[in-house]
Write a protein that holds these residues in place. Structure first.
Motif, mmCIF file in Angstrom:
data_model
loop_
_atom_site.group_PDB
_atom_site.id
_atom_site.type_symbol
_atom_site.label_atom_id
_atom_site.label_comp_id
_atom_site.label_asym_id
_atom_site.label_seq_id
_atom_site.Cartn_x
_atom_site.Cartn_y
_atom_site.Cartn_z
ATOM 1 N N UNK A 1 5.012 1.901 4.070
ATOM 2 C CA UNK A 1 3.349 2.199 3.079
ATOM 3 C C UNK A 1 2.809 2.891 2.925
ATOM 4 N N UNK A 2 3.623 4.351 2.707
ATOM 5 C CA UNK A 2 3.563 5.666 2.163
ATOM 6 C C UNK A 2 3.069 5.189 0.998
ATOM 7 N N UNK A 3 3.599 4.559 -0.098
ATOM 8 C CA UNK A 3 3.083 4.816 -1.735
ATOM 9 C C UNK A 3 1.226 4.023 -1.512
ATOM 10 N N UNK A 4 1.089 3.557 -0.951
ATOM 11 C CA UNK A 4 -0.834 3.570 -0.450
ATOM 12 C C UNK A 4 -1.131 4.780 -0.302
ATOM 13 N N UNK A 5 -0.713 5.530 -0.453
ATOM 14 C CA UNK A 5 -1.491 6.641 -0.190
ATOM 15 C C UNK A 5 -1.847 7.191 1.199
ATOM 16 N N UNK A 6 -1.923 9.270 1.561
ATOM 17 C CA UNK A 6 -2.312 9.409 2.499
ATOM 18 C C UNK A 6 -2.867 8.942 3.890
ATOM 19 N N UNK B 1 4.310 -6.471 3.090
ATOM 20 C CA UNK B 1 5.453 -7.458 3.523
ATOM 21 C C UNK B 1 6.027 -7.448 2.167
ATOM 22 N N UNK B 2 5.219 -7.570 0.932
ATOM 23 C CA UNK B 2 6.151 -6.740 -0.100
ATOM 24 C C UNK B 2 6.402 -5.130 -0.674
ATOM 25 N N UNK B 3 5.293 -4.636 0.201
ATOM 26 C CA UNK B 3 6.345 -3.438 -0.049
ATOM 27 C C UNK B 3 6.989 -2.888 1.045
ATOM 28 N N UNK B 4 7.469 -3.440 2.370
ATOM 29 C CA UNK B 4 8.185 -3.020 3.136
ATOM 30 C C UNK B 4 9.984 -3.688 2.584
ATOM 31 N N UNK B 5 9.604 -4.934 1.714
ATOM 32 C CA UNK B 5 11.223 -5.584 1.260
ATOM 33 C C UNK B 5 11.526 -4.564 0.345
ATOM 34 N N UNK B 6 10.264 -3.785 -0.432
ATOM 35 C CA UNK B 6 10.967 -2.965 -1.324
ATOM 36 C C UNK B 6 11.837 -1.904 -0.899
ATOM 37 N N UNK B 7 10.453 -1.140 0.103
ATOM 38 C CA UNK B 7 11.117 0.006 0.149
ATOM 39 C C UNK B 7 12.449 0.419 1.429
#
Length: 604
Positions: free
Chosen positions: A329-334, A424-430
């Protein structure tokens, strides 16, 4: 034999801390007394709101203050009950709040009819006369949309007073399903005797051993089928309630009434069902591939959840899952990540399964509490996805509540599932970016495809069933167990195609689905997952403006109409484009998985 622990045996650090809501049960009980007193006082405001803008503000804020305190009590009671549904004390708390909800609703049933008795011009004149009411302009605009469906004061009072009674079928289903059903002992993969539960059932269906999957499937349904006529009675009563309330309020159907509550036009629902049916071929291809790769002479419904690539190679303890969630989830910012960490650090999550605990998972809380999460943790990839999913809800709640006043400090059910499935989509991409082992990548792709199958396809299937039984009941059809099972079995066969055997037990799957008691909720899982695919792509593009637009959606709450909120985030949900984008992603990942899985099978 693995035993599910009693609530008292669960380590404190793995339970949620509800003392930030009320310090103890005595404070909760006192709050109920205070709420009843406040309800009596608020009832005396009847007839005063139209005298001036100041009076409209005074009455409106009093109504919201009452609801705010009531909502807090409701959250505490329901969460206490959910942590152990067999605890008689907390069953009583939940029942007390249910009764109080009805009493409060009765006491202030006059409010909305009194507002709507004003002409639109007179209402706007009162708002314009009191500057403080500008913060409530959108609320009154939305309320005014309900003029044709708002009854007289006496009729509204009668309906509000009957609320506790009308919800009886859903509560009966919950107690029977979560507390009273006793499941048999089955064998796990290692041959150990284990007491079957809803939580363990999902794990056993992922077993690489067909016999374990089959045994769990048949054992679970042997229990539900014993009570299928009881479940038919509870579901039929729920459907009749929805139809009755819709007609009383002058809606053409229960579906129209449910969607109107979120100002969602019928085209959104119809477009979903139509587009999903147009893409059933992709699901049939995936199911046929599953049969091929598993090497099974027959593919059964209980074979649809085990990883095609074999033994799950990704398992996480709860602490390990926390760290993976933070990275994904880091892509969503600090700031987003810091708030997730705060959830982990403040006992906001009830982690493990215990006897009597509500099955499944959810995010809870209200405006004056921190967000909470209920889990039934298993050391699996699925549990990691569940954690990230529910964290999406909780962060949505956090950003909404810290950026909006109470009157807009919640969000429409329609947009609720979007934040969770974007995660969930962000986790899959990660995972696809960080896992290079072909077998692991195939496992992740398999998991994604299964998630799409279970959310977009399965929830739309549920939506079709829900709409069908409502329409049939409205036409006078008796919703017997046999009638519902006959339709459900045929619907299930159409969705999954000829490659899978529609086991007779699956026709009774409707008996165990709690969301059929949520009044047209399920379609929003599918629309949410599809919209999340587009939003995740925008976030992952690296464009800060697109990420900020997404965070703007999280912060919007009910300050605008749901479809407008989503348009500002970058998705128009009245058009099929976002669905087509989702199906393209599914097809692309299916093609990648197909090639990878066949290569792996050829080398083994």
């Amino acid at each position: 034999m693995r035993q599910i622990p009693q609530r008292s045996a669960v380590p404190t650090e793995l339970t949620w801390d509800l003392t930030s809501i009320y310090p103890n049960d005595a404070a909760f009980s006192q709050a109920l007394v205070d709420i009843q007193k406040l309800a009596d006082e608020t009832a005396q405001l009847k007839g005063q709101l139209a005298q001036s803008g100041a009076d409209l503000y005074r009455v409106t804020t009093a109504i919201f203050s009452l609801y705010r305190q009531l909502e807090k009590a409701e959250v505490y009671a329901s969460m206490k009950n959910d942590q152990d549904t067999g605890n008689a004390t907390y069953q009583g708390f939940d029942d007390q709040v249910g009764s109080l909800l009805a009493k409060v609703g009765t006491a202030i049933a006059w409010f909305e009819p009194e507002v709507l008795a004003l002409t639109p011009e007179d209402l706007q004149a009162l708002i314009d006369a009191e500057p403080k009411l500008a913060a409530y302009q959108h609320y009154f605009d939305v309320l005014s949309r309900e003029r044709p469906h708002t009854l007289s004061e006496s009729e509204e009072r009668l309906l509000a007073g009957a609320g506790d009674v009308l919800d009886a079928s859903a509560r009966t289903f919950g107690v029977l399903s979560n507390a009273d059903l006793k499941f048999p002992v089955v064998q796990d993969e290692d041959g150990n005797d284990v007491r079957l539960s809803e939580g363990l059932y999902g794990v056993l269906l992922e077993s690489v051993k067909p016999a374990v999957r089959e045994q769990a499937f048949k054992a679970l349904y042997s229990v539900f089928q014993q009570f299928r006529h009881t479940f038919a009675a509870t579901l039929s009563s729920e459907v009749k309630k929805n139809n009755y309330l819709a007609h009383v309020r002058h809606y053409a159907s229960a579906r129209e009434a449910a969607m109107s509550a979120n100002t969602i036009p019928a085209v959104v629902y119809d477009t979903l069902v139509k587009t999903v049916n147009q893409h059933l071929g992709s699901l049939h291809d995936y199911v046929a591939l599953r049969k091929e790769l598993l090497g099974l002479p027959e593919l059964h419904m209980y074979d649809l959840y085990t990883p095609i690539t074999g033994e799950p190679s990704l398992k996480y303890t709860y602490p390990e899952a926390q760290q993976e969630a933070l990275k994904a989830l880091a892509v969503l910012g600090p700031d987003y990540v810091a708030n997730v960490q705060k959830m982990f650090d403040t006992r906001a999550i009830d982690v493990v399964e215990n006897q009597g605990k509500r099955t499944g998972a959810y995010s809870g809380g209200m405006y004056d509490t921190k967000p909470y999460i209920l889990l039934n943790w298993q050391d699996s990839l699925e549990s990691l996805y569940t954690l990230v999913h529910e964290m999406g809800h909780s962060m949505h709640s956090h950003y909404t509540r810290t950026n909006q006043p109470y009157q807009y400090g919640d969000y429409s059910i329609f947009v609720a599932e979007i934040a969770s499935t974007t995660n969930e989509n962000l986790l899959t991409d990660y995972l696809l970016k960080t896992q290079k082992d072909p077998k692991v990548r195939a496992f992740i792709l398999n998991h994604y495809l299964d998630g799409f199958k279970g959310t977009v396809y399965r929830q739309t299937q549920f939506a079709e069933f829900e709409d069908y039984i409502h329409r049939q009941a409205d036409a006078g059809q008796s919703l017997t167990a046999d009638f519902m099972s006959d339709f459900y079995g045929k619907l299930n066969a159409r969705y999954y195609g000829d490659a899978v055997i529609s086991d007779p037990q699956i026709a009774d799957e409707w008996t165990r689905i709690p969301h059929f008691y949520y009044n047209y909720y399920v379609y929003q899982y599918a629309t949410g997952f599809a919209a999340a695919t587009t939003l995740a792509g925008r976030i992952l593009s690296g464009d800060p403006a697109k990420r900020d637009a997404y965070l703007g959606y999280l912060k919007a709450g009910k300050s605008d109409l749901p479809l407008n909120v989503m348009r500002q985030a970058g998705v128009d949900m009245t058009q099929p484009d976002y669905l087509e984008t989702a199906f393209k992603t599914f097809d692309d990942r299916l093609a990648e998985f197909k090639q990878l899985a066949r290569e792996l099978k050829a080398t083994n």
